[in-house]
Design a protein around this motif. Structure first.
Motif, PDB file in Angstrom:
ATOM      1  N   UNK A 187      26.493   6.925   5.105  1.00  0.00           N
ATOM      2  CA  UNK A 187      27.157   5.632   4.910  1.00  0.00           C
ATOM      3  C   UNK A 187      26.190   4.522   4.530  1.00  0.00           C
ATOM      4  N   UNK A 188      24.981   4.871   4.156  1.00  0.00           N
ATOM      5  CA  UNK A 188      23.991   3.866   3.802  1.00  0.00           C
ATOM      6  C   UNK A 188      24.037   3.612   2.296  1.00  0.00           C
ATOM      7  N   UNK A 189      24.596   2.471   1.903  1.00  0.00           N
ATOM      8  CA  UNK A 189      24.773   2.130   0.492  1.00  0.00           C
ATOM      9  C   UNK A 189      23.447   2.076  -0.251  1.00  0.00           C
ATOM     10  N   UNK A 190      22.425   1.488   0.376  1.00  0.00           N
ATOM     11  CA  UNK A 190      21.145   1.307  -0.308  1.00  0.00           C
ATOM     12  C   UNK A 190      20.481   2.640  -0.644  1.00  0.00           C
ATOM     13  N   UNK A 191      20.625   3.634   0.253  1.00  0.00           N
ATOM     14  CA  UNK A 191      20.054   4.957  -0.037  1.00  0.00           C
ATOM     15  C   UNK A 191      20.744   5.568  -1.255  1.00  0.00           C
ATOM     16  N   UNK A 192      22.062   5.493  -1.294  1.00  0.00           N
ATOM     17  CA  UNK A 192      22.817   6.029  -2.433  1.00  0.00           C
ATOM     18  C   UNK A 192      22.366   5.368  -3.734  1.00  0.00           C
ATOM     19  N   UNK A 199       9.490   9.622  -9.544  1.00  0.00           N
ATOM     20  CA  UNK A 199      10.941   9.619  -9.422  1.00  0.00           C
ATOM     21  C   UNK A 199      11.533  10.959  -8.985  1.00  0.00           C
ATOM     22  N   UNK A 200      10.952  12.056  -9.458  1.00  0.00           N
ATOM     23  CA  UNK A 200      11.465  13.383  -9.079  1.00  0.00           C
ATOM     24  C   UNK A 200      11.323  13.599  -7.570  1.00  0.00           C
ATOM     25  N   UNK A 201      10.130  13.290  -7.051  1.00  0.00           N
ATOM     26  CA  UNK A 201       9.893  13.445  -5.609  1.00  0.00           C
ATOM     27  C   UNK A 201      10.743  12.467  -4.804  1.00  0.00           C
ATOM     28  N   UNK A 202      10.904  11.263  -5.347  1.00  0.00           N
ATOM     29  CA  UNK A 202      11.734  10.267  -4.666  1.00  0.00           C
ATOM     30  C   UNK A 202      13.167  10.777  -4.526  1.00  0.00           C
ATOM     31  N   UNK A 203      13.674  11.423  -5.567  1.00  0.00           N
ATOM     32  CA  UNK A 203      15.044  11.951  -5.537  1.00  0.00           C
ATOM     33  C   UNK A 203      15.230  12.964  -4.413  1.00  0.00           C
ATOM     34  N   UNK A 204      14.239  13.829  -4.235  1.00  0.00           N
ATOM     35  CA  UNK A 204      14.320  14.850  -3.177  1.00  0.00           C
ATOM     36  C   UNK A 204      14.412  14.185  -1.814  1.00  0.00           C
ATOM     37  N   UNK A 205      13.519  13.220  -1.561  1.00  0.00           N
ATOM     38  CA  UNK A 205      13.508  12.541  -0.262  1.00  0.00           C
ATOM     39  C   UNK A 205      14.798  11.760  -0.024  1.00  0.00           C
ATOM     40  N   UNK A 206      15.238  11.025  -1.040  1.00  0.00           N
ATOM     41  CA  UNK A 206      16.417  10.183  -0.877  1.00  0.00           C
ATOM     42  C   UNK A 206      17.679  11.016  -0.726  1.00  0.00           C
ATOM     43  N   UNK A 207      17.699  12.196  -1.335  1.00  0.00           N
ATOM     44  CA  UNK A 207      18.842  13.097  -1.178  1.00  0.00           C
ATOM     45  C   UNK A 207      18.946  13.581   0.268  1.00  0.00           C
ATOM     46  N   UNK A 208      17.811  13.922   0.864  1.00  0.00           N
ATOM     47  CA  UNK A 208      17.796  14.329   2.282  1.00  0.00           C
ATOM     48  C   UNK A 208      18.244  13.163   3.154  1.00  0.00           C
ATOM     49  N   UNK A 209      17.713  11.970   2.875  1.00  0.00           N
ATOM     50  CA  UNK A 209      18.067  10.786   3.663  1.00  0.00           C
ATOM     51  C   UNK A 209      19.557  10.472   3.527  1.00  0.00           C
ATOM     52  N   UNK A 210      20.095  10.640   2.304  1.00  0.00           N
ATOM     53  CA  UNK A 210      21.513  10.366   2.070  1.00  0.00           C
ATOM     54  C   UNK A 210      22.410  11.319   2.853  1.00  0.00           C
ATOM     55  N   UNK A 228      14.429   9.052   9.127  1.00  0.00           N
ATOM     56  CA  UNK A 228      14.096   7.718   8.624  1.00  0.00           C
ATOM     57  C   UNK A 228      12.857   7.757   7.727  1.00  0.00           C
ATOM     58  N   UNK A 229      11.973   8.694   8.002  1.00  0.00           N
ATOM     59  CA  UNK A 229      10.747   8.812   7.212  1.00  0.00           C
ATOM     60  C   UNK A 229      11.053   9.280   5.787  1.00  0.00           C
ATOM     61  N   UNK A 230      12.095  10.101   5.610  1.00  0.00           N
ATOM     62  CA  UNK A 230      12.460  10.541   4.262  1.00  0.00           C
ATOM     63  C   UNK A 230      12.924   9.354   3.413  1.00  0.00           C
ATOM     64  N   UNK A 231      13.707   8.475   4.042  1.00  0.00           N
ATOM     65  CA  UNK A 231      14.200   7.308   3.293  1.00  0.00           C
ATOM     66  C   UNK A 231      13.036   6.433   2.829  1.00  0.00           C
ATOM     67  N   UNK A 232      12.141   6.092   3.744  1.00  0.00           N
ATOM     68  CA  UNK A 232      11.031   5.212   3.392  1.00  0.00           C
ATOM     69  C   UNK A 232      10.089   5.889   2.391  1.00  0.00           C
ATOM     70  N   UNK A 287       0.857  -1.188   0.000  1.00  0.00           N
ATOM     71  CA  UNK A 287       0.000   0.000   0.000  1.00  0.00           C
ATOM     72  C   UNK A 287       0.892   1.238   0.000  1.00  0.00           C
ATOM     73  N   UNK A 288       1.525   1.495  -1.146  1.00  0.00           N
ATOM     74  CA  UNK A 288       2.489   2.592  -1.223  1.00  0.00           C
ATOM     75  C   UNK A 288       1.821   3.958  -1.125  1.00  0.00           C
ATOM     76  N   UNK A 289       0.603   4.065  -1.646  1.00  0.00           N
ATOM     77  CA  UNK A 289      -0.108   5.349  -1.555  1.00  0.00           C
ATOM     78  C   UNK A 289      -0.413   5.684  -0.102  1.00  0.00           C
ATOM     79  N   UNK A 290      -0.943   4.713   0.639  1.00  0.00           N
ATOM     80  CA  UNK A 290      -1.235   4.942   2.055  1.00  0.00           C
ATOM     81  C   UNK A 290       0.022   5.156   2.868  1.00  0.00           C
ATOM     82  N   UNK A 291       1.066   4.440   2.511  1.00  0.00           N
ATOM     83  CA  UNK A 291       2.356   4.592   3.186  1.00  0.00           C
ATOM     84  C   UNK A 291       2.883   6.015   3.003  1.00  0.00           C
ATOM     85  N   UNK A 292       2.827   6.515   1.778  1.00  0.00           N
ATOM     86  CA  UNK A 292       3.312   7.876   1.508  1.00  0.00           C
ATOM     87  C   UNK A 292       2.520   8.914   2.306  1.00  0.00           C
ATOM     88  N   UNK A 293       1.211   8.739   2.366  1.00  0.00           N
ATOM     89  CA  UNK A 293       0.372   9.689   3.115  1.00  0.00           C
ATOM     90  C   UNK A 293       0.754   9.704   4.590  1.00  0.00           C
TER      91      UNK A 293
END
Length: 444
Positions: free
Chosen positions: A124-129, A108-119, A93-97, A73-79
């Motif tokens: 040192x988190x390989x999976x986030x990179x 993908x554009x929004x994902x990049x913003x969140x993952x950049x903050x998480x990174x 941790x919420x930015x990564x998830x 349930x990715x839509x509910x998860x995002x909300x």
């Protein structure tokens, strides 16, 4: 009022306050335990109670989001994650998830913003990179992906997948030679990397090196024998090499695995004796925008992609009022008459009766809900959705209304909105809504 009375009064209410606090904390613990045991639906029930009692608990939203993520349930998860971050913008941790969740929804554009903050927070988190580079690649930001993947290789030079990401970025920038060098480095580090083998075979395939491409595809198929796309490409290599019988065997195997995949459809009716048809098939595969940079079929099975979810699930029937609701709403004769007509499938007259019922009492959620069922049966979907909107406004926890609205939105092609409604239906206790979400994730 005496001071003694006030002291006794406050002493008397203190245990109740502490008990309430304890009860919420205990409920949170029970939710965490259920989450730890992968009982995601039960954990959501516990986190619902916490959020209802303590709506400022960012952790309750975060953990409920984790449960929804595991239920697809990715839509509910995002909300839920957005709610958590609104309450606490520093809960990294919420930015990564949320980044991963948005990636899975192709945002993908929004994902990049969140993952950049998480990174930046968890450097040192390989999976986030890696996920950040993937998001940049999917967004077509090849320069950014190239820069990030170079840093990725500097930090983790022995990781095969990092070279794949760098190779894809270089391919996007048009540096084909350097791109293939990175794929070769990936295979040096891990000769059994399925994705690297598949991409390397694509380079050979594109250069029309049929025997080498066929050998590389055979290596990939030893790891993942049910890759229909690799079977199809190997069959084309064999056709080009004159090995017609072996090629036909590969085509039949691919069609058995994934009869509805685009590549299988392309080869299904192809005349294998026609050089022109073979050349056309080759050109169509190589000229595809998905070639090398697009989605590769690693462990996916396309057989489920032709499922019409709306043919399996339909809207739920009318809702009758309980004794308590009858007493509270005091529905008119028209409401009950509308229900009778709805049961008799006399939808137009049922709608007329519900119209009269609403004139007399505008506050019965079931009246709008039942009228929406009649509208949906008459394929008047816009009116059905309006009624369900009103039913949900009157009762925000109306699970069946969310569910029916989701089904109707599916029928008219509003897939993302439908997923949000199924998320709410599941959140409010309709657990099988999560099964629909899972099916939809396989199809969309």
């Amino acid at each position: 009022m005496s001071i003694r009375f006030l002291i006794l009064f406050f002493l008397s209410i203190t245990p109740n306050l502490s008990y309430g606090q304890y009860d919420i904390d205990k409920t949170m613990e029970e939710g965490m335990t259920a989450l730890g045991f992968h009982d995601y639906k039960t954990s959501i029930t516990f986190f619902n109670r916490v959020i209802e009692s303590r709506p400022t608990s960012h952790k309750a939203f975060f953990y409920r989001a984790q449960a929804k993520y595991h239920l697809y349930d990715y839509a509910g998860c995002e909300t839920d994650l957005s709610n958590a971050l609104n309450l606490n913008p520093y809960y990294y941790d919420a930015y990564e998830l949320r980044g991963v969740c948005r990636f899975n929804q192709k945002k993908y554009e929004k994902a990049s913003v969140d993952l950049s903050i998480a990174k930046d927070y968890n450097h040192d988190n390989l999976e986030i990179w890696q996920k950040l580079v993937e998001a940049e690649l999917k967004s077509g930001h090849y320069l950014t992906a190239d820069s990030l993947s170079i840093t990725l290789i500097q930090l983790w030079p022995d990781k095969s997948y990092n070279h794949i990401l760098h190779g894809l970025a270089l391919y996007g920038l048009g540096d084909i030679t350097s791109s293939e060098i990175q794929i070769d480095k990936s295979l040096e580090l891990d000769p059994y990397n399925l994705e690297a083998l598949t991409i390397k075979s694509d380079f050979l395939f594109k250069r029309e090196e049929w025997n080498s491409a066929s050998l590389m595809l055979t290596r990939a198929l030893l790891i993942h024998p049910k890759s229909s796309s690799n079977l199809i490409k190997r069959s084309l290599c064999k056709l080009k090499s004159g090995k017609v019988n072996e090629a036909i065997s590969d085509i039949h195997s691919a069609i058995d695995i994934a009869p509805h995949s685009p590549l299988c459809q392309l080869f299904k009716s192809m005349d294998t004796s026609s050089g022109l048809e073979i050349d056309n098939a080759f050109n169509e595969i190589v000229s595809s925008p998905d070639f090398i940079l697009g989605e590769r079929e690693m462990l996916s099975d396309y057989s489920s992609r032709n499922i019409d979810v709306t043919s399996i699930y339909d809207i739920l029937p009318q809702r009758n009022l309980s004794d308590f609701q009858n007493e509270a709403y005091k529905p008119s004769f028209h409401f009950n008459k509308g229900n009778e007509l709805l049961n008799e499938k006399d939808y137009a007259n049922a709608i007329a009766e519900y119209d009269n019922s609403i004139i007399q009492n505008t506050n019965i959620p079931e009246c709008y809900y039942n009228r929406s069922v009649a509208y949906a049966k008459l394929l008047s979907f816009s009116n059905a959705i309006k009624d369900l909107d009103e039913a949900i406004r009157l009762r925000p926890s109306f699970a069946e209304a969310y569910y029916n609205r989701g089904i109707i939105k599916l029928k008219i092609g509003l897939h993302d909105d439908a997923l949000l409604d199924f998320s709410k239906a599941g959140e409010y206790g309709m657990e099988f809504a999560y099964e629909i979400i899972k099916r939809l994730r396989a199809v969309l």
